[in-house]
Design a protein around this motif. Structure first.
Motif, PDB file in Angstrom:
ATOM      1  N   ILE A  72       0.851  -1.188   0.000  1.00 25.52           N
ATOM      2  CA  ILE A  72       0.000   0.000   0.000  1.00 25.52           C
ATOM      3  C   ILE A  72       0.886   1.237   0.000  1.00 25.52           C
ATOM      4  O   ILE A  72       1.745   1.398   0.879  1.00 25.52           O
ATOM      5  CB  ILE A  72      -0.953   0.015   1.202  1.00 25.52           C
ATOM      6  CG1 ILE A  72      -1.918  -1.167   1.138  1.00 25.52           C
ATOM      7  CG2 ILE A  72      -1.739   1.326   1.239  1.00 25.52           C
ATOM      8  CD1 ILE A  72      -2.887  -1.246   2.309  1.00 25.52           C
ATOM      9  N   LEU A  73       0.687   2.096  -0.988  1.00 23.76           N
ATOM     10  CA  LEU A  73       1.321   3.407  -1.012  1.00 23.76           C
ATOM     11  C   LEU A  73       0.367   4.396  -0.364  1.00 23.76           C
ATOM     12  O   LEU A  73      -0.708   4.675  -0.898  1.00 23.76           O
ATOM     13  CB  LEU A  73       1.641   3.835  -2.441  1.00 23.76           C
ATOM     14  CG  LEU A  73       2.906   3.252  -3.077  1.00 23.76           C
ATOM     15  CD1 LEU A  73       3.045   3.741  -4.513  1.00 23.76           C
ATOM     16  CD2 LEU A  73       4.135   3.646  -2.274  1.00 23.76           C
ATOM     17  N   ALA A  74       0.745   4.892   0.803  1.00 25.52           N
ATOM     18  CA  ALA A  74      -0.125   5.791   1.554  1.00 25.52           C
ATOM     19  C   ALA A  74      -0.072   7.197   0.970  1.00 25.52           C
ATOM     20  O   ALA A  74       0.677   7.494   0.038  1.00 25.52           O
ATOM     21  CB  ALA A  74       0.293   5.797   3.020  1.00 25.52           C
ATOM     22  N   GLY A  75      -0.862   8.085   1.575  1.00 20.69           N
ATOM     23  CA  GLY A  75      -0.869   9.477   1.155  1.00 20.69           C
ATOM     24  C   GLY A  75       0.442  10.161   1.504  1.00 20.69           C
ATOM     25  O   GLY A  75       1.247   9.672   2.298  1.00 20.69           O
ATOM     26  N   THR A  76       0.666  11.309   0.897  1.00 15.14           N
ATOM     27  CA  THR A  76       1.889  12.067   1.116  1.00 15.14           C
ATOM     28  C   THR A  76       1.587  13.551   0.983  1.00 15.14           C
ATOM     29  O   THR A  76       0.703  13.950   0.215  1.00 15.14           O
ATOM     30  CB  THR A  76       2.977  11.681   0.106  1.00 15.14           C
ATOM     31  OG1 THR A  76       4.026  12.659   0.137  1.00 15.14           O
ATOM     32  CG2 THR A  76       2.436  11.616  -1.321  1.00 15.14           C
ATOM     33  N   LYS A  77       2.304  14.370   1.738  1.00 13.93           N
ATOM     34  CA  LYS A  77       2.125  15.813   1.634  1.00 13.93           C
ATOM     35  C   LYS A  77       2.762  16.367   0.371  1.00 13.93           C
ATOM     36  O   LYS A  77       2.375  17.431  -0.103  1.00 13.93           O
ATOM     37  CB  LYS A  77       2.724  16.507   2.870  1.00 13.93           C
ATOM     38  CG  LYS A  77       2.536  18.014   2.864  1.00 13.93           C
ATOM     39  CD  LYS A  77       1.047  18.372   2.826  1.00 13.93           C
ATOM     40  CE  LYS A  77       0.826  19.828   2.507  1.00 13.93           C
ATOM     41  NZ  LYS A  77       1.137  20.198   1.118  1.00 13.93           N
ATOM     42  N   SER A  78       3.730  15.669  -0.191  1.00 12.57           N
ATOM     43  CA  SER A  78       4.375  16.138  -1.415  1.00 12.57           C
ATOM     44  C   SER A  78       4.641  14.934  -2.314  1.00 12.57           C
ATOM     45  O   SER A  78       5.616  14.208  -2.108  1.00 12.57           O
ATOM     46  CB  SER A  78       5.679  16.882  -1.094  1.00 12.57           C
ATOM     47  OG  SER A  78       6.283  17.351  -2.279  1.00 12.57           O
TER      48      SER A  78
ATOM     49  N   ALA B 176       4.462  24.244  -7.987  1.00 15.36           N
ATOM     50  CA  ALA B 176       4.759  23.758  -6.630  1.00 15.36           C
ATOM     51  C   ALA B 176       3.514  23.752  -5.758  1.00 15.36           C
ATOM     52  O   ALA B 176       3.574  24.028  -4.562  1.00 15.36           O
ATOM     53  CB  ALA B 176       5.865  24.589  -5.988  1.00 15.36           C
ATOM     54  N   ALA B 177       2.379  23.421  -6.356  1.00 11.51           N
ATOM     55  CA  ALA B 177       1.117  23.398  -5.603  1.00 11.51           C
ATOM     56  C   ALA B 177       1.119  22.327  -4.530  1.00 11.51           C
ATOM     57  O   ALA B 177       0.420  22.439  -3.524  1.00 11.51           O
ATOM     58  CB  ALA B 177      -0.055  23.172  -6.563  1.00 11.51           C
ATOM     59  N   ASP B 178       1.930  21.279  -4.728  1.00 14.45           N
ATOM     60  CA  ASP B 178       1.970  20.168  -3.776  1.00 14.45           C
ATOM     61  C   ASP B 178       3.327  20.073  -3.081  1.00 14.45           C
ATOM     62  O   ASP B 178       3.712  19.019  -2.603  1.00 14.45           O
ATOM     63  CB  ASP B 178       1.663  18.855  -4.510  1.00 14.45           C
ATOM     64  CG  ASP B 178       1.342  17.705  -3.575  1.00 14.45           C
ATOM     65  OD1 ASP B 178       0.591  17.935  -2.605  1.00 14.45           O
ATOM     66  OD2 ASP B 178       1.837  16.597  -3.806  1.00 14.45           O
ATOM     67  N   GLY B 179       4.034  21.195  -3.038  1.00 17.74           N
ATOM     68  CA  GLY B 179       5.264  21.242  -2.255  1.00 17.74           C
ATOM     69  C   GLY B 179       6.550  21.290  -3.046  1.00 17.74           C
ATOM     70  O   GLY B 179       7.559  21.786  -2.559  1.00 17.74           O
ATOM     71  N   LEU B 180       6.568  20.733  -4.258  1.00 19.96           N
ATOM     72  CA  LEU B 180       7.800  20.686  -5.043  1.00 19.96           C
ATOM     73  C   LEU B 180       7.454  20.847  -6.516  1.00 19.96           C
ATOM     74  O   LEU B 180       6.676  20.073  -7.063  1.00 19.96           O
ATOM     75  CB  LEU B 180       8.529  19.357  -4.816  1.00 19.96           C
ATOM     76  CG  LEU B 180       9.872  19.170  -5.525  1.00 19.96           C
ATOM     77  CD1 LEU B 180      10.913  20.109  -4.912  1.00 19.96           C
ATOM     78  CD2 LEU B 180      10.342  17.720  -5.402  1.00 19.96           C
ATOM     79  N   ALA B 181       8.026  21.862  -7.163  1.00 24.12           N
ATOM     80  CA  ALA B 181       7.771  22.092  -8.583  1.00 24.12           C
ATOM     81  C   ALA B 181       8.551  21.090  -9.421  1.00 24.12           C
ATOM     82  O   ALA B 181       9.676  20.715  -9.090  1.00 24.12           O
ATOM     83  CB  ALA B 181       8.146  23.519  -8.966  1.00 24.12           C
ATOM     84  N   GLY B 182       7.945  20.673 -10.532  1.00 22.37           N
ATOM     85  CA  GLY B 182       8.649  19.774 -11.424  1.00 22.37           C
ATOM     86  C   GLY B 182       7.724  18.776 -12.080  1.00 22.37           C
ATOM     87  O   GLY B 182       6.502  18.834 -11.935  1.00 22.37           O
TER      88      GLY B 182
END
Length: 486
Positions: free
Chosen positions: A296-302, A348-354
């Motif tokens: 299971i890949l859980a949620g992440t802030k970024s 970078a809406a989710d913490g890191l642009a790219g």
């Protein structure tokens, strides 16, 4: 009418403040007292969606449940969600405000105190009692200037404080007496007494220790709370607990990579509660075990940052190998996004642009946007019509052929997630889905025939809250604690 209030602060993080507040909220409810929880500032990537929108720390959502209330953004007006690299997303009154460097936030946080107090005052005007939880420790004197989470809040609102220490980690006498020694006199005067948490053994052997603390601090002892087994059945807020599960022989093995910015990991609590299931959180430096029945890949802030970490650890190869050898794969929220072909985040809406390639198990692309979906929601699975209830907290829009076979239909008609290979591959934006008993039971049966569940998870949480309240009633001078509130 203005309700009374009392505050629990701690000698450090993870001393059990959150569960003690939950227990006191349940005690108040059982006594017929209209109580509500409050935390001025929380730092956690475990968030809960409130009815009507907005997010707060999941600990405050559990405390609200203990009090018999729906969660409200007033219960946690300031939530900091770490994004790594000394940055955090600042969530104010339930809404994401900005991403900010730690130094900039610390320099300006004092300006947020009036907004925090406004939320507190709204709660006090609506309830007879507000039970406040501090953050970290008031002994962090280097952070005292501009503080809005501990003594800065207590003194601004004239709320009396009880200091909580954790004896299980050792050094309890030094922690309590040391706190009294380092804080200034006016802060110390806000503390009416202390409580000791997670005691094991014969309390009679600690009587001299209690007297020493009382004599050294001038504070009274409100009680010693033993190690309560029911606490392990309640959602934890801090990721420090994730590596503490014991192996279970012959159990279904579910592997969960410990992403550096893992969020809402209490999604896995219903599976951890299953007697025939071992949820093994895999720390950095260790491979995902080949014998795992599911990953299971859980949620992440970024998502992009944790996707890079996943690749650095070689977990991407482990997951693909597990998929090819028959394991089930589930992606929750950010974990779902990682299972697609590509993730794009120009702003970078989710913490890191790219932009980065995903694991390619789902034929889809996710584009991050500044619009954040935050809501509690229910629905039914497409495959089996099982009822599922949970919440969404995410940025990003996923599109592609994979979504033509969705996981669920939500109550508003929106199709969520994706399914492939007859359900062996699942992706969903729905947090909390494993708390739905029928779905969880059917999924476990697919992992290993004959291992379906009979657990009623939600009833178990309420039972644990009642047991917590009963344990605290026996251990603490609850009448004296409640009489402190003003």
């Amino acid at each position: 009418m203005t309700g009374r209030a009392i505050m629990l602060q701690g000698t450090g993080s993870d001393v059990g403040k959150s569960l003690l507040v939950a227990g006191l909220c349940r005690i108040a409810r059982r006594r017929g007292i209209d109580a509500a929880p409050f935390k001025p500032q929380n730092m956690s990537n475990n968030a809960a969606a409130c009815p009507g929108g907005g997010e707060i720390g999941r600990a405050q959502a559990l405390q609200a449940r203990a009090a018999g209330l729906q969660p409200s953004t007033d219960m946690n007006p300031l939530l900091l969600k770490p994004e790594g690299n000394r940055r955090a997303q600042v969530v104010l009154n339930g809404k994401a405000l900005r991403s900010e460097e730690a130094a900039a936030y610390m320099a300006n946080r004092g300006s947020l105190l009036p907004i925090v107090i406004e939320a507190f005052d709204r709660l006090r005007s609506a309830h007879d009692l507000v039970i406040v939880e501090g953050a970290g420790s008031p002994a962090e004197v280097n952070l005292r200037k501009g503080d809005i989470a501990n003594m800065g809040f207590a003194r601004a609102t004239d709320v009396p404080v009880v200091l909580v220490g954790d004896i299980d980690r050792g050094g309890i006498i030094a922690s309590l007496v040391g706190t009294r020694a380092v804080i200034d006199t006016e802060d110390a005067e806000m503390i009416a007494g202390f409580a000791i948490n997670r005691f094991r053994g014969d309390q009679a052997l600690f009587e001299d220790g209690v007297r020493f603390i009382e004599d050294s601090t001038g504070w009274r002892n409100f009680g010693i709370v033993p190690w309560l087994a029911c606490a392990a059945r309640l959602p934890a807020e801090d990721a420090v607990v994730l590596g503490q599960a014991k192996p279970k022989d012959g159990a279904i093995l579910i592997a969960v990579p410990m992403l550096s910015r893992i969020s809402n990991f209490d999604d896995l609590d219903p599976l951890r509660a299953e007697p025939d299931v071992e949820v093994r959180f895999i720390p950095p430096g260790q491979p995902i075990p080949r014998e795992a029945d599911a990953v299971i890949l859980a949620g992440t802030k970024s998502t992009l940052a944790d996707l890079a970490m996943l690749r650095n650890e070689g977990w991407d190869y482990d997951i693909i190998a597990a998929w090819r050898t028959g394991a089930h794969i589930v992606g929750l929220c950010g974990g779902f996004q990682m299972l697609g072909n590509r993730i794009e985040d120009a702003d970078a809406a989710d913490g890191l642009a790219g932009t980065a390639d995903g694991l390619g198990l789902f034929d889809m692309t996710t584009v991050m946007t500044r619009k954040k979906v935050v809501r509690p929601i229910s629905g039914t699975t497409i495959a089996d019509d099982d009822a599922v209830t949970g919440y969404e907290i995410h940025t990003g829009l996923s599109q592609g052929p994979a979504l033509e076979k969705p996981f669920s239909r939500l109550e508003d008609g929106v199709l969520d997630g994706a399914v492939a290979a007859g359900g062996r591959l699942i992706g969903t934006y729905l947090h909390g889905v494993f708390a739905s008993d029928a779905f969880r039971s059917r999924w476990l049966e697919k992992l290993r025939s004959g291992r379906s569940s009979t657990l009623n998870y939600e009833d178990g949480v309420d039972t644990a809250l009642d047991e917590l309240a009963e344990g605290l009633e026996e251990a603490l001078d609850v009448d004296a604690l409640l009489a402190l509130a003003r």
